[in-house]
Design a protein around this motif. Structure first.
Motif, mmCIF file in Angstrom:
data_model
loop_
_atom_site.group_PDB
_atom_site.id
_atom_site.type_symbol
_atom_site.label_atom_id
_atom_site.label_comp_id
_atom_site.label_asym_id
_atom_site.label_seq_id
_atom_site.Cartn_x
_atom_site.Cartn_y
_atom_site.Cartn_z
ATOM 1 N N UNK A 148 4.971 50.716 -57.309
ATOM 2 C CA UNK A 148 4.581 51.441 -58.517
ATOM 3 C C UNK A 148 3.115 51.791 -58.425
ATOM 4 N N UNK A 149 2.765 52.828 -59.139
ATOM 5 C CA UNK A 149 1.374 53.232 -59.274
ATOM 6 C C UNK A 149 1.016 53.021 -60.743
ATOM 7 N N UNK B 38 -1.626 53.862 -62.451
ATOM 8 C CA UNK B 38 -2.265 54.975 -63.129
ATOM 9 C C UNK B 38 -1.888 56.349 -62.576
ATOM 10 N N UNK B 39 -1.213 56.381 -61.438
ATOM 11 C CA UNK B 39 -0.900 57.654 -60.794
ATOM 12 C C UNK B 39 0.541 58.081 -61.042
ATOM 13 N N UNK B 40 0.744 59.383 -61.225
ATOM 14 C CA UNK B 40 2.072 59.984 -61.196
ATOM 15 C C UNK B 40 2.536 59.933 -59.746
ATOM 16 N N UNK B 41 3.849 59.866 -59.537
ATOM 17 C CA UNK B 41 4.406 59.825 -58.192
ATOM 18 C C UNK B 41 5.404 60.966 -58.065
ATOM 19 N N UNK B 42 5.087 61.968 -57.274
ATOM 20 C CA UNK B 42 5.960 63.126 -57.103
ATOM 21 C C UNK B 42 6.681 63.079 -55.770
ATOM 22 N N UNK B 43 7.931 63.552 -55.755
ATOM 23 C CA UNK B 43 8.757 63.560 -54.544
ATOM 24 C C UNK B 43 9.311 64.964 -54.324
ATOM 25 N N UNK B 44 9.033 65.547 -53.163
ATOM 26 C CA UNK B 44 9.584 66.836 -52.784
ATOM 27 C C UNK B 44 10.443 66.621 -51.550
ATOM 28 N N UNK B 45 11.707 67.018 -51.619
ATOM 29 C CA UNK B 45 12.633 66.866 -50.502
ATOM 30 C C UNK B 45 12.590 68.137 -49.659
ATOM 31 N N UNK B 46 12.049 68.022 -48.456
ATOM 32 C CA UNK B 46 11.954 69.179 -47.568
ATOM 33 C C UNK B 46 13.262 69.404 -46.816
ATOM 34 N N UNK B 47 13.926 68.316 -46.395
ATOM 35 C CA UNK B 47 15.222 68.432 -45.729
ATOM 36 C C UNK B 47 16.031 67.165 -45.986
ATOM 37 N N UNK B 48 17.347 67.272 -45.840
ATOM 38 C CA UNK B 48 18.222 66.139 -46.111
ATOM 39 C C UNK B 48 18.394 65.948 -47.609
#
Length: 102
Positions: free
Chosen positions: A31-32, A34-44
């Motif tokens: 976990x963070x 104080x930070x947001x955690x973003x996830x971008x799926x490039x493949x799969x």
């Protein structure tokens, strides 16, 4: 081993990682505060599970990301990530971005 991660850039308010997941594996819960955690799926594909707390304690939100999709998790929530599959290589390529919102 679940895969590998490569730090692309980082400073006091942002982290940018490139992550390769093997099919059926997951990385450690994190976990963070104080930070947001973003996830971008490039493949799969990738599953992002978020454990809720407070009045929703015990509830687990599950998001399945496919190539080209993005989701984010607010600060303070536990996130274990899990790669599902890639039709060609058996791996998923994920870009994560963690940032502070002032």
């Amino acid at each position: 081993l679940w895969g590998q991660t490569e730090l692309v850039a980082a400073n006091g308010v942002l982290e940018f990682h490139r992550i390769e997941f093997k099919k059926g594996f997951k990385c450690s819960e994190h976990l963070h505060e104080f930070k947001w955690n973003g996830f971008f799926c490039e493949s799969g594909e990738m599953i992002v599970r978020v454990w809720q707390d407070g009045d929703q304690d015990g509830l687990v939100d599950e998001t399945i990301l496919k190539a080209g999709q993005y989701t984010q998790v607010k600060p303070g929530q536990k996130v274990p990530k899990m790669g599902l599959h890639s039709s060609c290589t058996g791996q998923s390529l994920i870009i994560t971005i963690s940032y502070v919102e002032w």
